[in-house]
Design a protein around this motif. Sequence first.
Motif, short mmCIF file in Angstrom:
data_model
loop_
_atom_site.label_atom_id
_atom_site.label_comp_id
_atom_site.label_asym_id
_atom_site.label_seq_id
_atom_site.Cartn_x
_atom_site.Cartn_y
_atom_site.Cartn_z
N PRO A 51 0.81 -1.23 0.00
CA PRO A 51 0.00 0.00 0.00
C PRO A 51 0.84 1.27 0.00
O PRO A 51 1.90 1.32 0.61
N LEU A 52 0.33 2.28 -0.68
CA LEU A 52 1.00 3.58 -0.70
C LEU A 52 0.90 4.24 0.67
O LEU A 52 1.87 4.83 1.16
N VAL A 53 -0.28 4.18 1.28
CA VAL A 53 -0.52 4.73 2.62
C VAL A 53 -1.40 3.74 3.38
O VAL A 53 -1.92 2.78 2.81
N SER A 54 -1.58 3.98 4.66
CA SER A 54 -2.53 3.18 5.42
C SER A 54 -3.92 3.35 4.80
O SER A 54 -4.28 4.43 4.35
N ASP A 55 -4.69 2.29 4.82
CA ASP A 55 -6.05 2.30 4.25
C ASP A 55 -6.06 2.47 2.73
O ASP A 55 -7.03 2.97 2.16
N HIS A 56 -4.99 2.06 2.08
CA HIS A 56 -4.99 1.97 0.61
C HIS A 56 -5.70 0.67 0.27
O HIS A 56 -5.21 -0.42 0.53
N LEU A 57 -6.89 0.80 -0.31
CA LEU A 57 -7.76 -0.35 -0.53
C LEU A 57 -8.04 -0.58 -2.00
O LEU A 57 -7.84 0.31 -2.83
N ILE A 58 -8.51 -1.78 -2.32
CA ILE A 58 -9.04 -2.06 -3.64
C ILE A 58 -10.49 -2.50 -3.49
O ILE A 58 -10.85 -3.14 -2.50
N LEU A 59 -11.31 -2.12 -4.45
CA LEU A 59 -12.73 -2.47 -4.47
C LEU A 59 -12.97 -3.28 -5.73
O LEU A 59 -12.76 -2.78 -6.84
N CYS A 60 -13.41 -4.53 -5.56
CA CYS A 60 -13.53 -5.47 -6.68
C CYS A 60 -14.91 -6.11 -6.72
O CYS A 60 -15.49 -6.39 -5.67
N PRO A 61 -15.38 -6.45 -7.92
CA PRO A 61 -16.53 -7.34 -7.99
C PRO A 61 -16.14 -8.71 -7.45
O PRO A 61 -15.00 -9.15 -7.63
N VAL A 62 -17.06 -9.38 -6.78
CA VAL A 62 -16.80 -10.72 -6.27
C VAL A 62 -16.54 -11.69 -7.42
O VAL A 62 -15.62 -12.50 -7.38
N GLU A 63 -17.38 -11.61 -8.45
CA GLU A 63 -17.24 -12.48 -9.60
C GLU A 63 -16.25 -11.89 -10.59
O GLU A 63 -15.92 -10.71 -10.54
N HIS A 64 -15.77 -12.74 -11.49
CA HIS A 64 -14.78 -12.27 -12.46
C HIS A 64 -15.42 -11.34 -13.48
O HIS A 64 -16.37 -11.70 -14.17
N VAL A 65 -14.89 -10.12 -13.56
CA VAL A 65 -15.33 -9.12 -14.54
C VAL A 65 -14.08 -8.61 -15.24
O VAL A 65 -13.27 -7.91 -14.62
N ALA A 66 -13.92 -8.95 -16.50
CA ALA A 66 -12.70 -8.63 -17.21
C ALA A 66 -12.65 -7.19 -17.71
O ALA A 66 -11.58 -6.60 -17.83
N LYS A 67 -13.84 -6.61 -17.99
CA LYS A 67 -13.89 -5.26 -18.54
C LYS A 67 -14.88 -4.41 -17.76
O LYS A 67 -15.90 -4.92 -17.29
N PRO A 68 -14.60 -3.10 -17.61
CA PRO A 68 -15.53 -2.23 -16.88
C PRO A 68 -16.96 -2.28 -17.42
O PRO A 68 -17.92 -2.20 -16.66
N GLY A 69 -17.10 -2.41 -18.73
CA GLY A 69 -18.43 -2.43 -19.33
C GLY A 69 -19.23 -3.66 -18.98
O GLY A 69 -20.44 -3.72 -19.25
N GLU A 70 -18.58 -4.67 -18.38
CA GLU A 70 -19.26 -5.91 -18.00
C GLU A 70 -19.78 -5.88 -16.57
O GLU A 70 -20.40 -6.84 -16.11
#
Length: 230
Positions: free
Chosen positions: A41-60
């Motif tokens: 992480p760059l700083v404390s609380d540097h997080l990622i937010l992801c779909p649970v299921e596999h999504v390859a493209k933002p449009g999906e």
Amino acid sequence: RNNPLLPRRTDCWFCLASPKTEEHLIVSVGNESYLAMAKGPLVSDHLILCPVEHVAKPGEITEDMHNEMEVYQQSLIKCFAASGNEMLLWERHLPTKGVSHTHYQLLPVASRHVEAATELLLDEGKKNGLSFQKMDRGATPNQMVGDLPFIRFRFGNEASFYIAKVDPSADMRPLFPLVRRAVAVAIGQPARSNWKRCLTSKQEESLMVEGAKERFAKFEPDFESDDDDD
């Protein structure tokens, strides 16, 4: 969470059902998405937010995924604001040799650094042949750049996203770290621009995750209650 109905992709680090998922990094799990601590992480609380299921493209990303991820973002904005910070969100959709799983990176940035960070990001974009444009409120990346690769970022809640389309034939190597590098310089932490140099032990990562969970606890959405109200 262990949903047997989810597709088990063994080649993706971000699929929650994948055996490659580092579960000790998980901060919060919803119905459609989850929050986890970023590696290095760059700083404390540097997080990622992801779909649970596999999504390859933002449009999906489905409408349900999008709506839940928006709720997470609003909760994090409030969480970070409680400490006098604004939330930086950035997303990059760039060609990669590995498996691509759509995700957002989110981290707190002190309000006093936001203007300088924005200017540095726009300047770094120009140096790398990118022209960041403000997105219209409610516009999607697909509406702005179609199926082209892109980088976008936003500070805070009220500010507009900036987005830059990327030539698919461009050298991607300087583009992957572009946002992190500029923000690291703006906050006075240039040595932390490379995530690999910020890797720590699993024990230290677990301690950081516990701290993030504690700070996020009173802001964490209760998606189960929302479902019960339907």
